[in-house]
Design a protein around this motif. Structure first.
Motif, short mmCIF file in Angstrom:
data_model
loop_
_atom_site.label_atom_id
_atom_site.label_comp_id
_atom_site.label_asym_id
_atom_site.label_seq_id
_atom_site.Cartn_x
_atom_site.Cartn_y
_atom_site.Cartn_z
N ILE A 54 0.89 -1.13 0.12
CA ILE A 54 0.08 0.08 -0.08
C ILE A 54 0.68 1.30 0.11
O ILE A 54 0.57 2.21 -0.73
N LYS A 55 1.78 1.16 0.73
CA LYS A 55 3.03 2.49 0.66
C LYS A 55 3.56 2.68 -0.43
O LYS A 55 3.71 3.91 -1.03
N ASN A 56 3.58 1.63 -1.42
CA ASN A 56 4.31 1.75 -2.44
C ASN A 56 3.46 1.63 -3.97
O ASN A 56 3.61 1.65 -4.94
N GLY A 79 -10.07 4.51 -2.33
CA GLY A 79 -9.40 4.17 -1.11
C GLY A 79 -8.21 3.30 -1.36
O GLY A 79 -8.21 2.65 -2.31
N ASN A 80 -7.32 3.31 -0.49
CA ASN A 80 -5.99 2.41 -0.86
C ASN A 80 -6.41 0.86 -0.95
O ASN A 80 -5.65 0.35 -1.79
N LYS A 83 -7.69 0.82 -4.48
CA LYS A 83 -6.79 0.93 -5.44
C LYS A 83 -5.55 -0.53 -5.52
O LYS A 83 -5.30 -0.56 -6.60
N ALA A 84 -5.31 -0.89 -4.26
CA ALA A 84 -4.43 -2.14 -4.33
C ALA A 84 -5.28 -3.30 -5.04
O ALA A 84 -4.34 -3.93 -5.98
N ARG A 85 -6.45 -3.47 -4.79
CA ARG A 85 -6.97 -4.65 -5.69
C ARG A 85 -7.07 -4.36 -7.17
O ARG A 85 -6.80 -5.25 -7.89
N ASN A 86 -7.28 -2.80 -7.61
CA ASN A 86 -7.08 -2.72 -9.12
C ASN A 86 -5.68 -2.95 -9.69
O ASN A 86 -5.64 -3.56 -10.54
#
Length: 116
Positions: A54-56, A79-80, A83-86
């Motif tokens: 998530i940080k990256n 949200g993070n 976004k991470a899932r995408n």
């Protein structure tokens, strides 16, 4: 030694992916993957890599732009977690294995996708 690194990347990515796309509890995902892969990831290790990922996210997205021209990245208003899932979905869709993504990402950015 190199093979161990490749296996580590495979496992880390698989655990991160399954964390974000899990059906059931985190503990059940960890237990299932530990049995499948014959490794011992703990909840703490998984959270450590989740936090790094998530940080990256912004850096990873920039790398994806360099690797895949005209890639459609997640909307900035998400949200993070979403976004991470995408981002994970893009990586899985575009690369047959995580080593290929890792290699292309490194060639484009001179960094690993989980670098601090």
């Amino acid at each position: 030694m190199f093979t161990g690194f490749i296996n580590a990347i495979n496992h880390i990515f698989e655990y991160i992916y399954n964390l974000f796309y899990r059906k059931g509890s985190i503990n059940s995902v960890i237990k299932q993957l530990n049995l499948k892969n014959n490794v011992q990831f703990s909840r703490q290790i998984l959270y450590y890599y989740r936090k790094k990922f998530i940080k990256n996210l912004n850096t990873i997205q920039n790398g994806l732009r360099q690797i895949i021209h005209k890639v459609k990245l997640p909307d900035e208003t998400l949200g993070n977690t979403e976004k991470a899932r995408n981002v994970l979905a893009i990586v899985v869709r575009e690369f047959p294995n995580i080593q290929l993504f890792s290699q292309k990402y490194y060639q484009a950015t001179a960094k690993t996708f989980l670098a601090a």
